[in-house]
Design a protein around this motif. Structure first.
Motif, PDB file in Angstrom:
ATOM      1  N   THR A   4      26.314  35.379  39.937  1.00 41.81           N
ATOM      2  CA  THR A   4      26.522  34.767  38.628  1.00 41.81           C
ATOM      3  C   THR A   4      27.708  35.384  37.899  1.00 41.81           C
ATOM      4  O   THR A   4      27.969  35.048  36.752  1.00 41.81           O
ATOM      5  CB  THR A   4      25.268  34.908  37.757  1.00 41.81           C
ATOM      6  OG1 THR A   4      24.951  36.308  37.627  1.00 41.81           O
ATOM      7  CG2 THR A   4      24.098  34.163  38.362  1.00 41.81           C
ATOM      8  N   HIS A   5      28.411  36.316  38.514  1.00 43.88           N
ATOM      9  CA  HIS A   5      29.608  36.869  37.903  1.00 43.88           C
ATOM     10  C   HIS A   5      30.673  37.080  38.977  1.00 43.88           C
ATOM     11  O   HIS A   5      30.408  36.962  40.162  1.00 43.88           O
ATOM     12  CB  HIS A   5      29.308  38.172  37.148  1.00 43.88           C
ATOM     13  CG  HIS A   5      28.872  39.293  38.025  1.00 43.88           C
ATOM     14  ND1 HIS A   5      27.558  39.507  38.379  1.00 43.88           N
ATOM     15  CD2 HIS A   5      29.590  40.283  38.629  1.00 43.88           C
ATOM     16  CE1 HIS A   5      27.476  40.574  39.148  1.00 43.88           C
ATOM     17  NE2 HIS A   5      28.689  41.057  39.328  1.00 43.88           N
ATOM     18  N   ILE A   6      31.867  37.378  38.540  1.00 42.26           N
ATOM     19  CA  ILE A   6      33.020  37.450  39.428  1.00 42.26           C
ATOM     20  C   ILE A   6      33.303  38.888  39.849  1.00 42.26           C
ATOM     21  O   ILE A   6      33.381  39.781  39.002  1.00 42.26           O
ATOM     22  CB  ILE A   6      34.277  36.882  38.729  1.00 42.26           C
ATOM     23  CG1 ILE A   6      34.043  35.440  38.276  1.00 42.26           C
ATOM     24  CG2 ILE A   6      35.492  36.970  39.657  1.00 42.26           C
ATOM     25  CD1 ILE A   6      33.871  34.434  39.374  1.00 42.26           C
ATOM     26  N   ASP A   7      33.455  39.099  41.133  1.00 45.11           N
ATOM     27  CA  ASP A   7      33.943  40.379  41.648  1.00 45.11           C
ATOM     28  C   ASP A   7      35.457  40.247  41.791  1.00 45.11           C
ATOM     29  O   ASP A   7      35.967  39.736  42.774  1.00 45.11           O
ATOM     30  CB  ASP A   7      33.294  40.686  43.000  1.00 45.11           C
ATOM     31  CG  ASP A   7      33.654  42.061  43.531  1.00 45.11           C
ATOM     32  OD1 ASP A   7      34.744  42.551  43.200  1.00 45.11           O
ATOM     33  OD2 ASP A   7      32.858  42.631  44.303  1.00 45.11           O
ATOM     34  N   PHE A   8      36.187  40.731  40.773  1.00 38.35           N
ATOM     35  CA  PHE A   8      37.639  40.548  40.742  1.00 38.35           C
ATOM     36  C   PHE A   8      38.331  41.196  41.935  1.00 38.35           C
ATOM     37  O   PHE A   8      39.239  40.628  42.532  1.00 38.35           O
ATOM     38  CB  PHE A   8      38.223  41.133  39.445  1.00 38.35           C
ATOM     39  CG  PHE A   8      37.938  40.316  38.223  1.00 38.35           C
ATOM     40  CD1 PHE A   8      38.630  39.143  37.977  1.00 38.35           C
ATOM     41  CD2 PHE A   8      36.976  40.728  37.316  1.00 38.35           C
ATOM     42  CE1 PHE A   8      38.384  38.393  36.855  1.00 38.35           C
ATOM     43  CE2 PHE A   8      36.721  39.981  36.179  1.00 38.35           C
ATOM     44  CZ  PHE A   8      37.418  38.809  35.939  1.00 38.35           C
ATOM     45  N   ILE A 133      41.656  33.198  36.826  1.00 34.95           N
ATOM     46  CA  ILE A 133      41.257  34.601  36.721  1.00 34.95           C
ATOM     47  C   ILE A 133      41.785  35.490  37.852  1.00 34.95           C
ATOM     48  O   ILE A 133      41.771  36.713  37.714  1.00 34.95           O
ATOM     49  CB  ILE A 133      39.725  34.743  36.652  1.00 34.95           C
ATOM     50  CG1 ILE A 133      39.064  34.134  37.897  1.00 34.95           C
ATOM     51  CG2 ILE A 133      39.172  34.118  35.386  1.00 34.95           C
ATOM     52  CD1 ILE A 133      37.613  34.522  38.071  1.00 34.95           C
ATOM     53  N   VAL A 134      42.208  34.918  38.960  1.00 34.97           N
ATOM     54  CA  VAL A 134      42.772  35.706  40.065  1.00 34.97           C
ATOM     55  C   VAL A 134      43.930  34.918  40.655  1.00 34.97           C
ATOM     56  O   VAL A 134      43.811  33.702  40.856  1.00 34.97           O
ATOM     57  CB  VAL A 134      41.731  36.007  41.165  1.00 34.97           C
ATOM     58  CG1 VAL A 134      42.393  36.667  42.374  1.00 34.97           C
ATOM     59  CG2 VAL A 134      40.625  36.905  40.622  1.00 34.97           C
ATOM     60  N   ALA A 148      47.695  39.075  40.219  1.00 33.37           N
ATOM     61  CA  ALA A 148      47.140  39.328  38.894  1.00 33.37           C
ATOM     62  C   ALA A 148      45.648  39.029  38.911  1.00 33.37           C
ATOM     63  O   ALA A 148      45.173  38.229  39.725  1.00 33.37           O
ATOM     64  CB  ALA A 148      47.827  38.467  37.838  1.00 33.37           C
ATOM     65  N   PHE A 149      44.917  39.684  38.021  1.00 27.89           N
ATOM     66  CA  PHE A 149      43.563  39.253  37.727  1.00 27.89           C
ATOM     67  C   PHE A 149      43.333  39.343  36.231  1.00 27.89           C
ATOM     68  O   PHE A 149      44.062  40.029  35.508  1.00 27.89           O
ATOM     69  CB  PHE A 149      42.503  40.026  38.527  1.00 27.89           C
ATOM     70  CG  PHE A 149      42.398  41.489  38.227  1.00 27.89           C
ATOM     71  CD1 PHE A 149      41.552  41.956  37.232  1.00 27.89           C
ATOM     72  CD2 PHE A 149      43.124  42.411  38.966  1.00 27.89           C
ATOM     73  CE1 PHE A 149      41.437  43.302  36.962  1.00 27.89           C
ATOM     74  CE2 PHE A 149      43.011  43.767  38.712  1.00 27.89           C
ATOM     75  CZ  PHE A 149      42.163  44.215  37.695  1.00 27.89           C
TER      76      PHE A 149
END
Length: 286
Positions: A4-8, A133-134, A148-149
């Motif tokens: 449910t969340h992003i691992d950048f 986001i990435v 970039a992230f």
């Protein structure tokens, strides 16, 4: 269970590896272009097996490393996992015409867009709008990797980069892209180009939008504008410029990022003047 969340860091690693895999395919063909099989999708819209094989290599790597995310890629042009929290936008060969003519100016472009409601990290409020986001844009001819992230800054080969500090449009060098297959907006675009050549230090057209945006991010260009690109052309570059301290918007102010490919990007000092120059020529979008 889907995260449910992003691992950048995982996403950036995946995009970086995938870009290198795709670029290796491209470069293996670049010096043997006479052997390429070329298809004509439409007027001035070409695809070769280099595009297709590079895309396959990228898809395989991203699917392996980030199986929870959706993917939209230029040559397959379809979305997997439509209910995923984020979507990869992939252009395996941005600058196909350059590539096919032996011009060493093209790139692999990979951008991850998190969807509205996504939790970027535990304890942070969900996103209120779709957000790039990435990003990875890789130029294999110069061996330049732009990355970039979200809220993590922008880098070129591991070194922090920022947009230029040019303060006026008169001092600016801009990049653009001409209409080349869809001429329906030619009457809208032409006045913007005329205004730019009279009001700036110069305008460049190198034929790879992802690199145009990357070059805004590192200060080689002060700004960039173009109409009717595809989302995979601009998803990665949008974040590069934003994380390098610049501004990127949809020309018609309809979307949170230029998903329809109507884009203006520049350093923060000249953005308002740049947009004011373009606005008189913009039609109401349909």
């Amino acid at each position: 269970m889907m995260s449910t969340h992003i691992d950048f860091h995982l996403a950036l690693q995946a995009a970086t590896e995938a870009a290198h895999y795709g670029a290796a395919v491209l470069m293996s063909y670049f010096n043997n272009r006479e052997e390429l099989m070329i298809e004509y999708k439409s007027h001035n819209d070409l695809v070769s097996q280099a595009d297709k094989e590079a895309e396959k290599a990228i898809l395989n790597k991203l699917t392996q490393l980030t199986p929870d995310y959706a993917i939209i890629a230029e040559e397959s042009d379809k979305q997997t996992r439509p209910n995923a929290i984020a979507t990869w936008y992939i252009d395996p060969l941005d600058g196909t015409t350059n590539f096919l003519h032996g011009i060493p100016h093209f790139a692999v472009s990979i951008g991850l867009v998190a969807h509205k409601g996504t939790i970027l990290s535990p304890g942070i409020s969900p996103l209120e709008e779709d957000t790039p986001i990435v990003s990875v844009v890789y130029d294999p001819n110069r061996e330049e990797l732009f990355s970039a992230f979200y809220l993590g800054g922008c880098q070129l080969n591991g070194q922090r980069i920022r947009c230029s500090r040019t303060e006026t449009l008169e001092q600016s060098v801009l990049a653009t892209g001409f209409p080349f297959r869809d001429f329906s907006f030619e009457d809208e675009y032409d006045p913007t180009f005329k205004a730019a050549i009279h009001r700036t230090r110069g305008v460049r057209r190198f034929g790879a939008a992802a690199l145009d945006l990357a070059w805004v991010a590192c200060g080689r260009y002060d700004g960039f504008w173009e109409f009717r690109l595809s989302p995979w052309d601009v998803a990665a570059g949008t974040l590069l410029v934003r994380e390098a301290g610049g501004t990127v918007k949809d020309l018609y102010a309809q979307h949170a990022w230029p998903v329809t490919g109507n884009i203006i990007a520049s350093n923060r000092f000249v953005f308002d003047e740049f947009l004011d120059m373009l606005k008189p020529s913009l039609n109401t979008p349909t």
